[in-house]
Write a protein that holds these residues in place. Structure first.
Motif, PDB file in Angstrom:
ATOM      1  N   LEU A  81       0.425   3.567  -4.420  1.00 29.31           N
ATOM      2  CA  LEU A  81       1.060   2.287  -5.062  1.00 29.31           C
ATOM      3  C   LEU A  81       0.740   1.024  -4.246  1.00 29.31           C
ATOM      4  O   LEU A  81       0.220   0.022  -4.497  1.00 29.31           O
ATOM      5  CB  LEU A  81       2.342   2.398  -5.819  1.00 29.31           C
ATOM      6  N   LYS A  82       1.411   1.414  -2.714  1.00 24.23           N
ATOM      7  CA  LYS A  82       1.379   0.642  -1.796  1.00 24.23           C
ATOM      8  C   LYS A  82      -0.108  -0.155  -1.299  1.00 24.23           C
ATOM      9  O   LYS A  82      -0.100  -1.350  -1.371  1.00 24.23           O
ATOM     10  CB  LYS A  82       2.033   0.964  -0.547  1.00 24.23           C
ATOM     11  N   ALA A  83      -1.013   0.748  -1.472  1.00 24.37           N
ATOM     12  CA  ALA A  83      -2.497   0.530  -1.272  1.00 24.37           C
ATOM     13  C   ALA A  83      -2.938  -0.274  -2.143  1.00 24.37           C
ATOM     14  O   ALA A  83      -3.710  -1.434  -1.999  1.00 24.37           O
ATOM     15  CB  ALA A  83      -3.269   1.784  -0.986  1.00 24.37           C
ATOM     16  N   LEU A  84      -2.540  -0.050  -3.413  1.00 21.51           N
ATOM     17  CA  LEU A  84      -3.227  -0.726  -4.472  1.00 21.51           C
ATOM     18  C   LEU A  84      -2.464  -2.110  -4.654  1.00 21.51           C
ATOM     19  O   LEU A  84      -3.052  -3.133  -4.945  1.00 21.51           O
ATOM     20  CB  LEU A  84      -2.953  -0.154  -5.808  1.00 21.51           C
ATOM     21  N   LEU A  85      -1.355  -2.292  -4.328  1.00 24.07           N
ATOM     22  CA  LEU A  85      -0.422  -3.488  -4.232  1.00 24.07           C
ATOM     23  C   LEU A  85      -1.128  -4.459  -3.081  1.00 24.07           C
ATOM     24  O   LEU A  85      -1.352  -5.555  -3.367  1.00 24.07           O
ATOM     25  CB  LEU A  85       0.892  -3.340  -3.815  1.00 24.07           C
ATOM     26  N   SER A  86      -1.602  -3.694  -1.972  1.00 21.20           N
ATOM     27  CA  SER A  86      -2.160  -4.620  -1.026  1.00 21.20           C
ATOM     28  C   SER A  86      -3.463  -5.326  -1.356  1.00 21.20           C
ATOM     29  O   SER A  86      -3.818  -6.529  -1.220  1.00 21.20           O
ATOM     30  CB  SER A  86      -2.448  -3.758   0.555  1.00 21.20           C
ATOM     31  N   ILE A 110      -8.832  -2.894   3.612  1.00 21.81           N
ATOM     32  CA  ILE A 110      -9.236  -1.157   4.066  1.00 21.81           C
ATOM     33  C   ILE A 110      -7.942  -0.950   5.328  1.00 21.81           C
ATOM     34  O   ILE A 110      -7.524   0.388   5.271  1.00 21.81           O
ATOM     35  CB  ILE A 110     -10.346  -1.194   4.398  1.00 21.81           C
ATOM     36  N   PRO A 111      -7.665  -1.815   6.215  1.00 21.50           N
ATOM     37  CA  PRO A 111      -6.771  -1.477   7.579  1.00 21.50           C
ATOM     38  C   PRO A 111      -5.607  -0.845   6.911  1.00 21.50           C
ATOM     39  O   PRO A 111      -5.018   0.228   7.457  1.00 21.50           O
ATOM     40  CB  PRO A 111      -6.744  -2.542   8.194  1.00 21.50           C
ATOM     41  N   TYR A 112      -5.054  -1.575   5.924  1.00 23.68           N
ATOM     42  CA  TYR A 112      -3.708  -1.121   5.425  1.00 23.68           C
ATOM     43  C   TYR A 112      -3.971   0.243   4.398  1.00 23.68           C
ATOM     44  O   TYR A 112      -3.097   0.776   4.367  1.00 23.68           O
ATOM     45  CB  TYR A 112      -3.194  -2.207   4.597  1.00 23.68           C
ATOM     46  N   VAL A 113      -4.794   0.305   3.719  1.00 23.57           N
ATOM     47  CA  VAL A 113      -5.105   1.359   2.941  1.00 23.57           C
ATOM     48  C   VAL A 113      -5.154   2.551   3.857  1.00 23.57           C
ATOM     49  O   VAL A 113      -4.570   3.795   3.469  1.00 23.57           O
ATOM     50  CB  VAL A 113      -6.224   1.473   1.857  1.00 23.57           C
ATOM     51  N   LEU A 114      -5.928   2.383   4.856  1.00 22.64           N
ATOM     52  CA  LEU A 114      -5.860   3.700   5.768  1.00 22.64           C
ATOM     53  C   LEU A 114      -4.654   3.860   6.576  1.00 22.64           C
ATOM     54  O   LEU A 114      -4.238   5.054   6.804  1.00 22.64           O
ATOM     55  CB  LEU A 114      -7.174   3.233   6.831  1.00 22.64           C
ATOM     56  N   TYR A 115      -4.011   2.927   6.795  1.00 20.06           N
ATOM     57  CA  TYR A 115      -2.628   3.106   7.495  1.00 20.06           C
ATOM     58  C   TYR A 115      -1.693   3.888   6.561  1.00 20.06           C
ATOM     59  O   TYR A 115      -1.094   4.760   7.036  1.00 20.06           O
ATOM     60  CB  TYR A 115      -1.779   1.898   7.610  1.00 20.06           C
ATOM     61  N   GLN A 116      -1.873   3.686   5.087  1.00 21.65           N
ATOM     62  CA  GLN A 116      -1.087   4.501   4.175  1.00 21.65           C
ATOM     63  C   GLN A 116      -1.555   5.927   4.174  1.00 21.65           C
ATOM     64  O   GLN A 116      -0.935   6.979   4.094  1.00 21.65           O
ATOM     65  CB  GLN A 116      -1.206   3.909   2.782  1.00 21.65           C
ATOM     66  N   VAL A 117      -2.811   6.113   4.436  1.00 23.65           N
ATOM     67  CA  VAL A 117      -3.233   7.548   4.313  1.00 23.65           C
ATOM     68  C   VAL A 117      -2.838   8.072   5.714  1.00 23.65           C
ATOM     69  O   VAL A 117      -2.341   9.456   5.740  1.00 23.65           O
ATOM     70  CB  VAL A 117      -4.887   7.501   4.419  1.00 23.65           C
ATOM     71  N   TRP A 118      -2.698   7.358   6.737  1.00 29.38           N
ATOM     72  CA  TRP A 118      -2.278   7.846   8.245  1.00 29.38           C
ATOM     73  C   TRP A 118      -0.886   8.302   7.973  1.00 29.38           C
ATOM     74  O   TRP A 118      -0.558   9.396   8.551  1.00 29.38           O
ATOM     75  CB  TRP A 118      -2.695   6.916   9.177  1.00 29.38           C
ATOM     76  N   ALA A 119      -0.298   7.483   7.222  1.00 28.63           N
ATOM     77  CA  ALA A 119       1.289   7.601   7.189  1.00 28.63           C
ATOM     78  C   ALA A 119       1.594   8.887   6.521  1.00 28.63           C
ATOM     79  O   ALA A 119       2.586   9.419   6.515  1.00 28.63           O
ATOM     80  CB  ALA A 119       2.041   6.516   6.760  1.00 28.63           C
ATOM     81  N   PHE A 120       0.805   9.185   5.536  1.00 22.50           N
ATOM     82  CA  PHE A 120       0.819  10.504   4.726  1.00 22.50           C
ATOM     83  C   PHE A 120       0.741  11.717   5.472  1.00 22.50           C
ATOM     84  O   PHE A 120       1.260  12.647   5.267  1.00 22.50           O
ATOM     85  CB  PHE A 120       0.131  10.276   3.395  1.00 22.50           C
TER      86      PHE A 120
END
Length: 248
Positions: free
Chosen positions: A19-24, A82-92
């Protein structure tokens, strides 16, 4: 914590990250929506510069002048986010990684993002001008080149993805060497097959013209060589650290 509670916790966290990635992406889209027409003009510039004086782009669908720029803006919003989306992947995934894995994955996420952007920039500034100049120059006599804006958008987006993904080759090679699936020596021995393979991939991922196929194949080959070099350095460093541990 039981296995069921642990699974539920991970699913809830995964949903939150998605949801955070989609919101970004949505936030970036809302910021860029006002400039949708201008963004399409920038994207169309390589083709417009190559068209003859009496030619222009056309819209064969009634709603194309409205929807095509917004479709571009939505895709561009994803690219920017993409940087923020990848950050969410990394945080998970980070909590489940070892310390040495975290040291490798974080730089790979950053470099993979930069390489993807570099592939897109290479396509826009190098491939598009050459390819469109070639396409317009080979038009038969009496034929006016007038490209549909939807067809053009689909065409360039495919090339953006093709070049963006192909520029990830060094990352893929480093990961293969890191996991032990292969090593630099084996990859060097397969160099003739790789050269043939990149030209085949260039043929499959690009339009049926020699220019764009070659302009994709050559960078892929060079990136393969860079990946092999970096993979070899990492393998040697990994082997040396393993030997030190064994001596201890």
């Amino acid at each position: 914590m039981t296995d069921e509670n642990s699974l539920l916790f991970h699913l809830i966290e995964l949903r939150s990250r998605i949801l955070k990635a989609l919101l970004s992406v949505l936030v970036v889209f809302l910021c860029l929506a006002y400039f949708a027409q201008d963004l399409y003009q920038v994207l169309a510039r390589p083709l417009l510069d190559a068209l003859p004086d009496n030619a222009s782009m056309i819209a064969t669908d009634v709603a194309s002048p409205f929807f095509a720029p917004f479709k571009l803006t939505l895709v561009l919003s994803f690219f920017i986010a993409i940087p923020y989306v990848l950050y969410q992947v990394w945080a998970f995934v980070a909590p489940g990684l070892y310390k040495n894995e975290k040291r490798l994955v974080a730089p790979l996420l950053i470099s993979s993002t930069l390489l993807f952007y570099a592939g897109m920039a290479f396509a826009y500034f190098v491939v598009f001008p050459l390819a469109f100049a070639f396409f317009t120059s080979v038009a038969p006599a009496g034929v006016t080149v007038s490209t549909d804006i939807n067809s053009y958008l689909d065409f360039v987006l495919k090339l953006f993805f093709a070049f963006g993904i192909s520029f990830e080759i060094p990352i893929a090679i480093i990961l293969l060497c890191w996991t032990g699936a292969t090593d630099a020596k084996s990859l060097r021995a397969k160099r003739p097959y790789v050269i043939v393979a990149v030209f085949i991939v260039g043929m499959l991922l690009t339009p049926p013209d020699v220019i764009s196929q070659t302009l994709l194949a050559l960078p892929m080959w060079l990136l393969f060589e860079v990946g092999v070099m970096l993979g070899g350095l990492y393998s040697r460093r990994d082997e040396s650290s393993s030997s030190l541990k064994s001596h201890e």
